[in-house]
Enzyme design. Structure first.
Site, short mmCIF file in Angstrom:
data_model
loop_
_atom_site.label_atom_id
_atom_site.label_comp_id
_atom_site.label_asym_id
_atom_site.label_seq_id
_atom_site.Cartn_x
_atom_site.Cartn_y
_atom_site.Cartn_z
N ASN A 62 0.84 -1.20 0.00
CA ASN A 62 0.00 0.00 0.00
C ASN A 62 0.87 1.25 0.00
OD1 ASN A 62 0.55 -0.86 2.69
ND2 ASN A 62 -1.14 0.33 3.52
N GLU A 64 0.52 5.23 0.66
CA GLU A 64 -0.36 6.29 1.18
C GLU A 64 0.13 7.68 0.76
OE1 GLU A 64 -0.83 5.45 5.38
OE2 GLU A 64 -2.13 3.73 4.91
N CYS A 73 -4.22 0.79 -2.37
CA CYS A 73 -4.12 -0.49 -1.68
C CYS A 73 -3.05 -1.36 -2.34
CB CYS A 73 -5.45 -1.24 -1.74
SG CYS A 73 -6.77 -0.50 -0.79
N GLU A 75 -3.08 -4.47 -3.14
CA GLU A 75 -3.57 -5.38 -4.19
C GLU A 75 -3.63 -4.68 -5.54
OE1 GLU A 75 -4.87 -4.72 -1.25
OE2 GLU A 75 -5.89 -6.45 -0.37
N CYS A 112 -10.34 -5.07 0.39
CA CYS A 112 -11.49 -4.16 0.44
C CYS A 112 -12.35 -4.36 -0.82
CB CYS A 112 -11.02 -2.71 0.56
SG CYS A 112 -10.35 -2.03 -0.98
N CYS A 115 -10.78 -3.38 -4.19
CA CYS A 115 -9.76 -4.35 -4.61
C CYS A 115 -10.39 -5.65 -5.09
CB CYS A 115 -8.77 -4.61 -3.48
SG CYS A 115 -7.66 -3.21 -3.23
N1 THU Z 1 -5.36 -1.42 2.48
C1 THU Z 1 -4.83 -2.22 1.52
O1 THU Z 1 -3.69 -2.02 1.08
N2 THU Z 1 -5.59 -3.26 1.06
C2 THU Z 1 -6.86 -3.54 1.47
O2 THU Z 1 -7.51 -4.41 0.92
C3 THU Z 1 -7.43 -2.81 2.60
C4 THU Z 1 -6.69 -1.59 3.02
C5 THU Z 1 -4.57 -0.28 2.94
C6 THU Z 1 -5.09 1.06 2.51
C7 THU Z 1 -4.52 1.97 3.56
O3 THU Z 1 -3.22 2.37 3.16
C8 THU Z 1 -4.41 1.08 4.79
O4 THU Z 1 -4.54 -0.25 4.35
C9 THU Z 1 -5.48 1.36 5.84
O5 THU Z 1 -6.73 1.34 5.28
#
Ligand code: THU
Length: 162
Positions: A62, A64, A73, A75, A112, A115
């Site tokens: 991920n 940010e 994310c 994925e 999520c 994704c």
């Molecule tokens: N996140 C992912 O990388 N994948 C997911 O399927 C759920 C959430 C990340 C996004 C964000 O950077 C952190 O987790 C908190 O939500």
């Protein structure tokens, strides 16, 4: 009127060691990779590693941003990389894991909704099932035989007549 019901079926392993050697290695790669995620805001580091149809690996973490909604994310970072680096290859298996400075990470987390939809597009595009392995920092592993198994009633190109 009748009640419709959809059941999600997956395999639950109580220890990583119960899996095949290739899957254990894939999960091991994902666990190491999570440390390098760029998640200074959530402190929730997610990683995904894919074993491609030719046996190569593609990774994603991920990413940010101070402008929170821009964040990506793990994925979808992986899928964009795979589709750019190796556009002709499908994904055989994807391992997804995470770690956090702030919350309990023992249990597996599932991708999520956005994704899941992105994973479904990738799976449908190649017509090969993509196995998904989900794990946290302890032994429990959930295995889905395909993205469709994780996202039943998914929206697909066929609904657009494509
Ligand atoms: N996140 C992912 O990388 N994948 C997911 O399927 C759920 C959430 C990340 C996004 C964000 O950077 C952190 O987790 C908190 O939500």
């Amino acid at each position: 009127m009748e009640i419709g019901r959809i059941e999600i079926t997956f395999k639950k392993y109580h220890a990583v060691g119960e899996l095949a050697p290739g899957d254990i290695a894939l999960i091991g790669k994902a666990k190491l990779l999570a440390k390098s995620a760029y998640a200074p805001y959530s402190k929730f580091r997610v990683s995904a590693v894919a074993c491609m149809s030719d046996g190569s690996f593609v990774e994603g973490t991920n990413q940010e941003n101070a402008s929170y909604p821009i964040g990506l994310c793990a994925e979808r970072v992986l899928l964009a990389a795979a589709s750019s680096i190796a556009p002709g290859l499908s994904i055989t298996t994807m391992a997804i894991t995470y770690e956090s400075d702030e919350v309990n990470t023992i249990a597996p987390i599932a991708p999520c909704g956005i994704c899941r939809q992105s994973l479904l597009e990738f799976e449908s595009r190649f017509g090969n099932s993509m196995r998904i392995l989900l794990t946290g920092t302890e032994g429990l592993v959930y295995e889905f035989e395909s993205v469709s198994a994780l996202l039943p009633l998914g929206f697909k190109a066929k609904h657009l007549g494509r």
